[in-house]
Design an enzyme around this catalytic site. Structure first.
Site, short mmCIF file in Angstrom:
data_model
loop_
_atom_site.label_atom_id
_atom_site.label_comp_id
_atom_site.label_asym_id
_atom_site.label_seq_id
_atom_site.Cartn_x
_atom_site.Cartn_y
_atom_site.Cartn_z
N GLY A 1 -26.80 -43.15 11.73
CA GLY A 1 -25.47 -42.61 11.45
C GLY A 1 -24.52 -43.66 10.91
O GLY A 1 -23.30 -43.43 10.88
N GLY B 1 -21.88 -42.70 8.35
CA GLY B 1 -20.99 -41.60 8.68
C GLY B 1 -19.62 -42.05 9.13
O GLY B 1 -19.28 -43.23 9.10
N TYR C 1 -25.57 -28.17 22.27
CA TYR C 1 -25.32 -29.54 21.83
C TYR C 1 -25.13 -30.46 23.04
O TYR C 1 -25.75 -31.54 23.13
CB TYR C 1 -24.08 -29.58 20.94
CG TYR C 1 -23.67 -30.97 20.52
CD1 TYR C 1 -24.48 -31.73 19.68
CD2 TYR C 1 -22.46 -31.52 20.95
CE1 TYR C 1 -24.10 -33.00 19.29
CE2 TYR C 1 -22.08 -32.79 20.57
CZ TYR C 1 -22.90 -33.53 19.73
OH TYR C 1 -22.53 -34.80 19.36
N LYS D 1 -27.56 -33.75 24.51
CA LYS D 1 -27.10 -35.10 24.80
C LYS D 1 -27.40 -35.49 26.26
O LYS D 1 -27.70 -36.65 26.56
CB LYS D 1 -25.60 -35.22 24.52
CG LYS D 1 -25.26 -35.12 23.03
CD LYS D 1 -25.89 -36.26 22.26
CE LYS D 1 -25.43 -36.30 20.80
NZ LYS D 1 -26.02 -37.44 20.08
N ASN E 1 -13.42 -36.42 21.72
CA ASN E 1 -13.27 -36.04 20.31
C ASN E 1 -12.61 -37.15 19.50
O ASN E 1 -11.56 -37.67 19.89
CB ASN E 1 -12.41 -34.77 20.20
CG ASN E 1 -13.01 -33.61 20.97
OD1 ASN E 1 -13.03 -33.61 22.19
ND2 ASN E 1 -13.49 -32.61 20.27
N HIS F 1 -13.21 -30.50 12.88
CA HIS F 1 -12.55 -30.38 14.17
C HIS F 1 -11.05 -30.11 13.95
O HIS F 1 -10.59 -29.96 12.82
CB HIS F 1 -12.77 -31.63 15.01
CG HIS F 1 -14.18 -31.78 15.49
ND1 HIS F 1 -15.15 -32.43 14.76
CD2 HIS F 1 -14.79 -31.35 16.64
CE1 HIS F 1 -16.29 -32.39 15.43
NE2 HIS F 1 -16.10 -31.75 16.57
N ARG G 1 -5.22 -27.16 6.16
CA ARG G 1 -4.50 -25.88 6.04
C ARG G 1 -3.05 -26.12 5.63
O ARG G 1 -2.50 -25.36 4.82
CB ARG G 1 -4.58 -25.12 7.37
CG ARG G 1 -5.94 -24.49 7.60
CD ARG G 1 -6.06 -23.87 8.96
NE ARG G 1 -7.47 -23.65 9.28
CZ ARG G 1 -7.91 -23.31 10.48
NH1 ARG G 1 -7.05 -23.14 11.47
NH2 ARG G 1 -9.18 -23.14 10.70
N TRP H 1 -6.35 -21.53 14.91
CA TRP H 1 -7.15 -20.82 15.90
C TRP H 1 -6.66 -21.07 17.31
O TRP H 1 -6.23 -22.17 17.66
CB TRP H 1 -8.61 -21.25 15.78
CG TRP H 1 -9.27 -20.76 14.52
CD1 TRP H 1 -8.74 -19.91 13.60
CD2 TRP H 1 -10.57 -21.10 14.06
NE1 TRP H 1 -9.62 -19.68 12.59
CE2 TRP H 1 -10.77 -20.42 12.83
CE3 TRP H 1 -11.59 -21.91 14.53
CZ2 TRP H 1 -11.94 -20.51 12.10
CZ3 TRP H 1 -12.76 -22.01 13.80
CH2 TRP H 1 -12.93 -21.32 12.60
N ARG I 1 -6.37 -31.33 24.17
CA ARG I 1 -7.50 -32.22 23.94
C ARG I 1 -7.07 -33.67 24.01
O ARG I 1 -5.97 -34.03 23.59
CB ARG I 1 -8.14 -31.95 22.56
CG ARG I 1 -8.80 -30.59 22.42
CD ARG I 1 -10.07 -30.53 23.24
NE ARG I 1 -10.76 -29.24 23.14
CZ ARG I 1 -10.65 -28.26 24.02
NH1 ARG I 1 -9.81 -28.39 25.04
NH2 ARG I 1 -11.35 -27.16 23.90
#
Length: 313
Positions: free
Chosen positions: A14, A17, A140, A144, A169, A183, A191, A206, A213
């Site tokens: 990764g 990424g 998911y 893990k 997160n 996310h 948006r 949403w 969070r």
């Protein structure tokens, strides 16, 4: 005992990424030679295949496993088997391959999705097995957990130095802004950008805004991972996060403010799911390897927005 990263050959899955790029930079800052950091690309190396994992760990001293199939909450719906299977087999293959190749240390990246749905706040490492994860992201999260089981099993049977880190997160420059899989932060940023571009007087978000969070700046996360790689050698999992929580309502309002959007925020309550609150107890990371997040949330958010506006990915 501190692990000196200089002159070590490191496999960084990764590594191309969002998080992996920042870990790559941190390794260079620690004096690791660029040619000694191996970054397997998915187009060339299918880590779901055991023989591929066996091949790429040859001659490696340290594996830092970040690669994963990831996405925002509702991206998991209809992809449950993919999330469970791919993340499980990659983690299990890599741990076994690394042990058998004589790798000195394996650093596995887990996820806050491992935690039980009803875990008390803040989430403590000792609560990890006290219940089933949030239903939507359970495949998911459990994949893990399986990597954690493997890390501890190989440690118990073979004394293999495998550690497991549980980040909250992430956000920051270079995040995934694809509306299909992003996310919360990148989704709302896009948006707002599109609403302004199309002269709309509202955005849809949403949920109902009450969920909250903990959000963790990507460069802080990279520093935590490298510090753990250098200084942590125990089989018990360790949380990585900022220790600070923000409601989705407040987050959306801040993004609108920083992007100078005066329109209305409309809440789509048909898209309510997942845990209402997520915040980690991050005291163990500070105790074990001296990590504490440094980036102020508003500063990190502004930098993330600026990066998106410059790149418009």
């Amino acid at each position: 005992m501190k692990t000196n990263l200089k002159n070590k050959k490191i496999l960084l899955t990764g590594g191309a990424g969002f998080l992996g790029k920042e870990v790559f930079k941190k390794l260079l800052e620690r004096g690791v030679n660029k040619k000694d950091i191996l970054v397997p690309r998915s187009k060339e190396y299918d880590l779901r295949k055991k023989e591929v994992c066996d091949e790429i760990v040859k001659g490696v001293d340290i594996v830092i496993h970040i690669a994963a199939k990831v996405g925002g909450l509702w991206y998991h719906v209809g992809r449950e088997a993919d999330f469970f299977y791919e993340n499980s087999v990659i983690g299990l293959h890599l741990i076994d391959s690394a042990y058998r190749a004589g790798v000195k240390k394996f650093v596995g990246l887990g996820s806050v999705c491992e935690y039980p749905y009803n875990a008390p706040l803040p989430f403590k490492e000792t609560d990890l097995w006290n219940g089933y994860p949030s239903k939507i992201t359970a495949p998911y999260g459990l994949s893990k957990r399986m990597m954690l089981v493997a890390s501890q099993a190989y440690n118990a049977q073979y004394k293999f130095n495998a550690i497991h880190l549980v980040p909250i997160n992430l956000y920051g420059p270079g995040d995934n802004f694809d509306p299909k899989s992003s996310h919360a932060i990148p989704a709302i940023v896009r948006r707002v950008y599109e609403a302004k571009k199309m002269s709309k007087n509202h955005i849809n978000v949403w949920g109902n805004g009450t969920a909250s969070r903990e959000l963790f700046f990507v460069r802080d996360a990279a520093e935590a991972i490298v510090l753990a790689t250098e200084n942590y050698d125990k089989p018990e999992p360790v949380n990585l996060g900022s220790g600070r929580e923000i409601s989705i309502k407040k987050l959306a309002e801040l993004i609108c403010k920083f992007m100078n959007f005066k329109g209305e925020i409309k809440w789509d309550t048909s898209k309510i799911g997942g845990q209402l609150h997520r915040r980690l107890d991050v005291s163990l990371a500070q105790k074990e390897f001296g990590f504490k997040a440094k980036t102020k949330f508003e500063d990190g958010l502004k930098e993330t927005i600026e990066w998106f506006l410059e790149n418009k990915v």
